[in-house]
Design an enzyme around this catalytic site. Structure first.
Site, mmCIF file in Angstrom:
data_model
loop_
_atom_site.group_PDB
_atom_site.id
_atom_site.type_symbol
_atom_site.label_atom_id
_atom_site.label_comp_id
_atom_site.label_asym_id
_atom_site.label_seq_id
_atom_site.Cartn_x
_atom_site.Cartn_y
_atom_site.Cartn_z
ATOM 1 N N CYS A 179 0.850 -1.192 0.000
ATOM 2 C CA CYS A 179 0.000 0.000 0.000
ATOM 3 C C CYS A 179 0.881 1.236 0.000
ATOM 4 C CB CYS A 179 -0.942 0.016 1.213
ATOM 5 S SG CYS A 179 -0.062 0.166 2.785
ATOM 6 N N CYS A 189 3.466 1.554 2.746
ATOM 7 C CA CYS A 189 4.717 0.819 2.545
ATOM 8 C C CYS A 189 5.740 1.718 1.865
ATOM 9 C CB CYS A 189 4.479 -0.424 1.693
ATOM 10 S SG CYS A 189 3.509 -1.723 2.488
ATOM 11 N N ASP A 214 13.376 34.441 -21.028
ATOM 12 C CA ASP A 214 14.672 34.780 -21.599
ATOM 13 C C ASP A 214 14.457 35.063 -23.088
ATOM 14 O OD1 ASP A 214 17.513 34.967 -21.794
ATOM 15 O OD2 ASP A 214 17.533 32.947 -22.630
ATOM 16 N N ASP A 258 17.104 28.858 -21.419
ATOM 17 C CA ASP A 258 17.713 27.733 -22.118
ATOM 18 C C ASP A 258 19.204 27.602 -21.900
ATOM 19 O OD1 ASP A 258 18.704 29.865 -23.792
ATOM 20 O OD2 ASP A 258 19.014 28.343 -25.342
ATOM 21 N N ASP A 305 21.406 30.554 -17.357
ATOM 22 C CA ASP A 305 20.058 30.633 -16.788
ATOM 23 C C ASP A 305 19.867 29.677 -15.612
ATOM 24 O OD1 ASP A 305 19.177 32.549 -18.630
ATOM 25 O OD2 ASP A 305 18.725 31.006 -20.117
#
Length: 778
Positions: A84, A87, A467, A656, A660
């Site tokens: 479950c 656990c 950006d 990207d 950054d």
């Protein structure tokens, strides 16, 4: 001294011992013990009877170092004997408390654990051993082995459910005369029915209910009270009380209630498991991408049409197209010809291709995506952690209330009803399946979730900071104009710039690919400023005007200072200025529609650019972005986001580049472009695999829908327990009705968790129409 059963090395007696293949064995170390136990558990014990020599010591092999950053061991472990959600919480707590373990996160839907550790302090063998000590199995993820384990688990669940159903039907037959016989049964006949009920209920308790009892024992050994504890107490108390009444020949027996209770509980858990497996299968295709390959870097391999590409590589011969939808979410085929990159996990569609291998196994981009996906699936938002804490506290309240109600009513059945009806199973189920389904839906839209906490923050975002280079633009700049300041000609300046930029990973460095002169010495990267190196015994810099001026000592002459419209990069040495380069980039076609959609959704959009303010303002004006700041260093962007947060904003950052990474980590939720720097992707909460900004809109909609379902489930579960607990405590609900109510509550939560999530933004602009020509920006 005895020898190790696995490797034959000397084994210190009694230090590492385990029962393997029906006998107690000695081992030299925890690694050999873990490997031998794993071999036996997989049904491969014949290896030890047929081998011609002993195995090598397992420790070096098991201590496999897997990492995102090269400094930590990391592995994905398949968990066994999990019953479950409690656990999984126990497993996570056990792992987090192990010395040397730096991160442990367990995914409920896939039942796998993502574990990172310090190899100098611990290893995989010790981690597996620690889980075995508390009663759980674990082994490194292997698709075939995991599938076999799942099949065994499902068969065991069905068998236990069948035993409980058969026992319930038979015991009801024997109990029927006692209920409806009108007192016509003799004392001997009634006692015979009791003994028959006891014998039929015994296998139900020993076989069907075994997971509840084993789970409760594990919880007690760890001094925790989980979901199995109240159920085990209720079943054990009911059976012992009925058995005592049977032996004594007086008192009420409820064997029929016990069997029916076990059947209803197991039925609810079977449905829970089916829902969990269904949700987990949404991630399976991606999580299976780490399949090993015999190829090595530099090899030339052929890929037939219709075959999955096993490695990353570059096409050296052939012309075809590839389906990269599993990696990018983009359903359209991508043309592939000589010089194009091919990614592991994509499918070659039409013609044979030959490719040169560049990365294999865990080094491929697909494997990196799979690891990030596993990490994301195993993480949880703060709201879910809070619900788990409530569930654990509620379990203690249930146990205490049951004891008090039983003592007050002088009826063990009241206590049993309380233990069963108020078990917080529904609360534990409220979120995990929804979160796993949300991860799968995001992948289908080309968005990789790396941290589930992003879902909660994304649903509350007020500000989006974008950006520019590589985010709003394609990040593929080109040199459009060169102004030489000194005696060096334009071509010579371009070649020198290409040599310097060859050591940089900044997006603007791509503009100088193909230009290169001689070697450079001691290149040094100054983030946000530029590159410095030694060329023919002199220091040379390329980068911003201020960075270059700090080297040569004076500004460029007024007449020579170019009035560029785009981005500009300067080149200088210790003697003076050498050149200035104008760079141009193109706007992504979907950028205008995405910005407009975010504005219509009531979000404030910001442009944070490292370029000159005039360039950023030109782009912001074209996209109707009101808030624009230019000439920003990585520290400036970090401070900008922090200032928005201090004013109460919930900030999403989209970037990207390597520069950054700090601001992506600072933002409440962050997106990285799929073609961006690896460091940015590791810091980001979501990765736009298809490199399309449309993924931001889909992600926000899916996040809002998923968190709405999670809140509904948590609210329902808490309301149910608030109502059911007093009803059972006052004797208004019996054990049978308690089991039925608890099962119905869990089923309600499961059905709500499986309903379709909203995936299409209501406010999304139509970006499917032909885009307008993309202007150049940089």
């Amino acid at each position: 001294m005895s020898v190790c059963f696995h490797c034959g090395l000397p084994a210190p007696g009694g230090v590492h011992r385990a029962t393997v293949l029906g006998a107690e064995r000695e081992f030299c170390c925890a690694g050999c013990r873990a490997v031998a136990s794993t071999i036996a558990a997989a049904g491969l014990g014949g290896y030890y009877q047929t081998r011609t020599e002993t195995a090598a010591c397992a420790e070096p092999a098991v201590e496999e170092k897997r990492s995102f950053d090269g400094h930590k061991g990391e592995a994905s472990l398949v968990l066994g004997r999990v019953r479950c959600a409690a656990c999984l919480w126990l497993i996570e707590e056990r792992l987090r408390r192990l010395p040397g373990v730096t991160r442990a996160a367990v995914n409920y839907a896939t039942q796998r654990a993502q574990v990172a550790w310090d190899p100098a302090r611990t290893g995989l063998a010790r981690i597996v051993e620690a889980l075995r000590e508390v009663g759980y199995d674990a082994f490194p993820y292997d698709p075939a082995r995991a599938a076999a384990a799942e099949r065994r688990e499902r068969r065991a669940e069905i068998w236990r459910l069948f035993v409980a159903a058969f026992g319930a039907m038979q015991v009801m037959m024997y109990a029927f005369p006692a209920y409806f016989g009108g007192g016509e049964l003799s004392a001997d006949a009634e006692q015979l029915m009791r003994w028959a009920g006891l014998l039929l209920t015994l296998p139900v308790v020993l076989i069907s209910c075994a997971p509840f009892f084993s789970g409760a024992l594990r919880e007690l050994r760890l001094r925790r009270v989980g979901l199995d504890t109240p159920i085990a107490l209720g079943l054990a108390g009911a059976f012992l009380a009925s058995a005592w009444a049977t032996v004594a020949g007086s008192g009420a027996v409820y064997f029929d209630s016990i069997c029916m209770l076990a059947f209803l509980l197991l039925g609810a858990r079977y449905l829970e498991g089916a829902a969990r497996r269904r949700a987990g299968r949404m991630l399976d295709p991606l999580l299976r991408l780490e399949a090993p390959s015999d190829a090595i870097a530099g090899d030339i391999i052929a890929v037939a049409p219709g075959k999955t590409i096993p490695v990353d590589g570059v096409v050296v011969a052939g012309d075809s197209s590839a389906d990269e939808s599993l990696l990018t979410g983009e359903s359209r085929a991508v043309r592939k010809g000589e010089g194009d990159e091919l990614l592991a996990g994509s499918v070659n569609l039409e013609q044979p291709l030959s490719l040169r291998v560049t990365r294999t196994g865990r080094e491929t981009r697909a494997a990196g995506i799979a690891r990030l996906a596993e990490r994301g699936a195993a993480s949880r938002p703060p709201l879910v952690d809070a619900a788990d804490r409530v569930a654990r506290h509620l379990t203690w309240i249930i146990v205490v209330t049951a004891l008090a109600a039983g003592a007050w009513s002088h009826s063990p059945w009241v206590a049993i009803a309380v233990l069963v009806v108020a078990c917080p199973c529904a609360l534990a189920l409220a979120a995990p399946i929804v979160l796993t389904r949300a991860s799968g839906e995001l992948l289908a839209h080309g968005v990789l979730l790396t941290r589930a906490r992003a879902l909660e923050a994304l649903a509350r975002v007020t500000d989006v900071v974008l950006d520019k280079t590589g985010t709003l633009t394609h990040g593929e700049p080109r040199v459009t104009r060169v102004t030489a300041f000194g005696a060096m000609g334009e071509n010579a300046c371009l070649k020198l710039a290409g040599s310097l930029e060859s050591s940089s990973r900044h997006p603007l460095a791509r503009a100088f690919i193909g230009w290169r002169s001689g070697p450079i010495e001691a290149p040094r990267d100054f983030p946000g400023e530029g590159i410095e190196a030694r060329v023919e015994s002199r220091r040379v810099r390329i980068g911003t005007e201020a960075f270059c001026q700090a080297l040569c000592g004076f500004p460029p002459a007024g007449a020579a200072h170019p009035n560029f419209d785009g981005s500009h990069v300067f080149l200088a040495d210790e003697r003076g200025w050498l050149a200035a380069f104008e760079l141009a980039d193109t706007l992504r076609p979907e950028a205008a529609g995405v910005v407009a959609s975010l504005r219509r959704a009531g979000l404030t959009v910001h442009l944070a650019s490292g370029d000159r303010r005039e360039i950023g303002e030109t782009l912001a004006h074209a996209l109707w972005i009101d808030n624009c700041t230019g000439a920003m260093s990585p520290q400036d962007k970090y401070a900008y986001v922090a200032a928005l947060q201090r004013r109460g904003g919930v900030v999403a950052m989209v970037g990207d580049g390597l520069n950054d990474a700090p601001v992506l980590a600072r933002a409440d939720v962050s997106f990285a472009m799929g073609a961006g720097a690896d460091a940015a992707q590791l810091r980001a909460d979501l990765v736009l695999l298809g490199n399309s900004l449309d993924g931001i809109l889909a992600a926000r909609t899916i996040a809002a829908s998923a968190m709405r379902v999670v809140r509904q489930n948590i609210g329902w579960a808490l309301a149910y327990n608030t109502l059911a607990l007093p009803l059972a405590a006052f004797g208004l609900i019996g054990p049978w009705e308690a089991a039925l109510a608890m099962g119905a509550s869990s089923l309600t939560v499961l059905l709500n968790a499986l309903r379709p999530l909203d995936t299409e933004p209501e406010w999304k602009a139509s970006t499917s129409s032909s885009p307008s020509p993309s202007p150049s920006y940089s």
